[in-house]
Write a protein that holds these residues in place. Structure first.
Motif, PDB file in Angstrom:
ATOM      1  N   LEU A  47      16.884 -15.887   5.543  1.00 23.60           N
ATOM      2  CA  LEU A  47      18.166 -15.617   4.890  1.00 23.60           C
ATOM      3  C   LEU A  47      19.261 -15.308   5.905  1.00 23.60           C
ATOM      4  O   LEU A  47      18.991 -14.986   7.058  1.00 23.60           O
ATOM      5  CB  LEU A  47      18.002 -14.459   3.897  1.00 23.60           C
ATOM      6  N   GLU A  85       9.834 -20.574   5.758  1.00 21.68           N
ATOM      7  CA  GLU A  85       9.004 -19.481   5.227  1.00 21.68           C
ATOM      8  C   GLU A  85       7.523 -19.799   5.409  1.00 21.68           C
ATOM      9  O   GLU A  85       6.747 -18.952   5.838  1.00 21.68           O
ATOM     10  CB  GLU A  85       9.352 -19.240   3.753  1.00 21.68           C
ATOM     11  N   LYS A 101       9.464 -11.959   5.853  1.00 23.90           N
ATOM     12  CA  LYS A 101       9.868 -11.715   4.462  1.00 23.90           C
ATOM     13  C   LYS A 101      10.033 -13.077   3.852  1.00 23.90           C
ATOM     14  O   LYS A 101      10.795 -13.888   4.354  1.00 23.90           O
ATOM     15  CB  LYS A 101      11.185 -10.946   4.465  1.00 23.90           C
ATOM     16  N   THR A 102       9.254 -13.375   2.807  1.00 24.40           N
ATOM     17  CA  THR A 102       9.408 -14.676   2.160  1.00 24.40           C
ATOM     18  C   THR A 102       9.466 -14.480   0.652  1.00 24.40           C
ATOM     19  O   THR A 102       9.141 -13.417   0.134  1.00 24.40           O
ATOM     20  CB  THR A 102       8.235 -15.644   2.471  1.00 24.40           C
ATOM     21  N   SER A 103       9.867 -15.529  -0.006  1.00 23.50           N
ATOM     22  CA  SER A 103       9.786 -15.557  -1.456  1.00 23.50           C
ATOM     23  C   SER A 103       8.291 -15.663  -1.804  1.00 23.50           C
ATOM     24  O   SER A 103       7.507 -16.194  -1.008  1.00 23.50           O
ATOM     25  CB  SER A 103      10.546 -16.785  -1.928  1.00 23.50           C
ATOM     26  N   ARG A 161      16.568 -16.644 -11.007  1.00 22.04           N
ATOM     27  CA  ARG A 161      16.956 -17.948 -10.455  1.00 22.04           C
ATOM     28  C   ARG A 161      17.558 -18.818 -11.560  1.00 22.04           C
ATOM     29  O   ARG A 161      17.029 -18.869 -12.665  1.00 22.04           O
ATOM     30  CB  ARG A 161      15.742 -18.649  -9.822  1.00 22.04           C
ATOM     31  N   GLN A 184      11.543 -24.917  -4.145  1.00 20.29           N
ATOM     32  CA  GLN A 184      10.846 -24.292  -3.015  1.00 20.29           C
ATOM     33  C   GLN A 184       9.510 -25.001  -2.795  1.00 20.29           C
ATOM     34  O   GLN A 184       9.080 -25.793  -3.627  1.00 20.29           O
ATOM     35  CB  GLN A 184      10.617 -22.812  -3.311  1.00 20.29           C
ATOM     36  N   SER A 226      21.878 -15.505  -2.851  1.00 18.80           N
ATOM     37  CA  SER A 226      21.427 -16.594  -1.966  1.00 18.80           C
ATOM     38  C   SER A 226      22.318 -17.824  -2.116  1.00 18.80           C
ATOM     39  O   SER A 226      22.610 -18.514  -1.136  1.00 18.80           O
ATOM     40  CB  SER A 226      19.971 -16.961  -2.247  1.00 18.80           C
ATOM     41  N   ASP A 249      10.939 -11.420  -3.625  1.00 21.58           N
ATOM     42  CA  ASP A 249      10.675 -11.558  -2.193  1.00 21.58           C
ATOM     43  C   ASP A 249       9.596 -10.536  -1.830  1.00 21.58           C
ATOM     44  O   ASP A 249       9.489  -9.491  -2.478  1.00 21.58           O
ATOM     45  CB  ASP A 249      11.940 -11.242  -1.387  1.00 21.58           C
TER      46      ASP A 249
HETATM   47  C1  GCU Z   1      15.518 -16.887  -2.343  1.00 21.23           C
HETATM   48  C2  GCU Z   1      14.584 -16.101  -1.494  1.00 21.23           C
HETATM   49  C3  GCU Z   1      14.377 -16.772  -0.165  1.00 21.23           C
HETATM   50  C4  GCU Z   1      14.023 -18.233  -0.322  1.00 21.23           C
HETATM   51  C5  GCU Z   1      15.029 -18.930  -1.179  1.00 21.23           C
HETATM   52  C6  GCU Z   1      14.684 -20.399  -1.425  1.00 21.23           C
HETATM   53  O1  GCU Z   1      16.799 -16.811  -1.828  1.00 21.23           O
HETATM   54  O2  GCU Z   1      15.088 -14.813  -1.281  1.00 21.23           O
HETATM   55  O3  GCU Z   1      13.362 -16.093   0.495  1.00 21.23           O
HETATM   56  O4  GCU Z   1      13.962 -18.874   0.906  1.00 21.23           O
HETATM   57  O5  GCU Z   1      15.139 -18.261  -2.410  1.00 21.23           O
HETATM   58  O6  GCU Z   1      15.073 -20.898  -2.470  1.00 21.23           O
HETATM   59  O7  GCU Z   1      14.037 -21.022  -0.589  1.00 21.23           O
END
Ligand code: GCU
Length: 336
Positions: A47, A85, A101-103, A161, A184, A226, A249
């Motif tokens: 991010l 990620e 830190k990932t989704s 989302r 994603q 985001s 996350d």
């Molecule tokens: C969110 C999330 C991120 C992710 C992103 C995505 O913003 O916080 O970690 O990378 O979605 O859509 O890839």
């Protein structure tokens, strides 16, 4: 340099070289008040530094510095500097990166139960989301990666989302027909877009701006902070708050790095992560409201479509999981 400093320098350098292989290093030539070399933990994520999740990590770094008397430093690499990620998760498994830190979406390939967050409209509201996170299941999912070398420390709020598109708004599932929507790296995210009527295209977050600009995809989906901090709104002027998923996350630490930390450092890290999660939850609310207003000022139209039409569209997807582990998790979450 006197003999004492020189010996610290040499010890720091040698341990630094050795420990880089396990995602930790010691800062050569810099000591804490009690003459110990400073221990560095590297944390990478994708991010932007303006994002509230990055702000929470800076807060965590401060808390950790304070608790450790300057003995432990977090070195944060934002904006995908160390990879996507999925790549960061792999580095963590190898022990060559201490934290990420990932989704939970890309984590699904490593910890299948996390797919639960990607199934649309199972988590009903913000309040329900926090009930799930605080439940035994929330805690089980945080711990589920340990056998895979990935230890969950805390969740960060990533809101809901929703779809954003370049040329026309998504006001009903039928509007998704014929649209290529970036998702994603997650099978559940692909299935979700398909169930709603669009054509899913997996692309990493770092590559998405160019993909939108070059019409490789017609839109994407994400939370407001985001959407804003990635500047995708410069290309996508329609944001439809259908709120199909609440994918959190997760802050992760490499299991092999974790095991090499002193119990006191583990404790400080745990506490700092928890404190940063509480801080981030508050910040998230403020930032979401602020960026929605900024998006409108920047010429983005924000729509609030009838969510029940989208929700009805995914019934078959829910039913397709009957009798599977994911079906069991859907029932468990729905009953909370
Ligand atoms: C969110 C999330 C991120 C992710 C992103 C995505 O913003 O916080 O970690 O990378 O979605 O859509 O890839």
């Amino acid at each position: 340099m006197d003999t004492k400093s020189l010996s610290f320098f040499v010890v720091g350098l040698l341990t630094g070289i050795l420990a880089t292989a396990v995602g930790i290093s010691w800062m050569a030539g810099r000591q804490t008040t009690n003459d110990q070399p400073v221990q560095i933990l590297k944390l990478a994520h994708t991010l932007d530094p303006k994002h509230p999740v990055h702000q929470a990590m800076l807060y965590m770094a401060d808390r950790l510095r304070e608790k450790s008397g300057g003995g432990v430093e977090l070195q944060i690499f934002p904006s995908g500097q160390l990879g996507s990620e999925t790549e960061c998760i792999e580095l963590l498994q190898q022990g060559s990166l201490a934290m990420t830190k990932t989704s939970t979406a890309p984590l699904e390939s490593f910890i299948p139960d996390l797919a639960i967050f990607g199934v649309p409209y199972v988590v009903r509201s913000e309040e329900h989301f926090w009930t799930v996170i605080a439940s035994d299941l929330g805690q089980e999912l945080l711990a589920a990666g340990e056998p895979k070398g990935i230890r969950g420390l805390c969740y960060y709020d990533a809101g809901a989302r929703s779809f954003y598109t370049v040329s026309k708004p998504v006001l009903a599932p039928t509007d998704l027909q014929g649209l290529k929507i970036r998702v994603q790296q997650s099978k559940t995210a692909m299935d979700m877009v398909e169930a709603l009527g669009g054509s899913p295209t997996p692309i990493t977050f770092g590559e998405l701006y160019t993909a939108l600009q070059s019409s490789m995809v017609d839109g994407a989906e994400n939370n407001a902070p985001s959407f804003h901090s990635s500047r995708h709104y410069e290309v996508c002027k329609h944001y439809s708050l259908d709120e199909h998923t609440r994918v959190p996350d997760m802050l992760l630490v490499s299991e092999s790095v974790w095991r090499s930390l002193a119990p006191s450092v583990q404790q400080w890290l745990r506490e700092s992560a928890d404190e940063s999660a509480a801080y981030q939850r508050q910040l998230w609310k403020e930032e979401t409201a602020r960026v929605l207003a900024e998006l409108e000022q920047a010429g983005v139209t924000i729509y609030r479509p009838d969510q029940s039409a989208f929700n009805a569209q995914v019934n078959a997807m829910h039913e397709s999981f009957a009798g599977t582990r994911l079906g069991e998790l859907i029932t468990r979450v729905s009953e909370m």
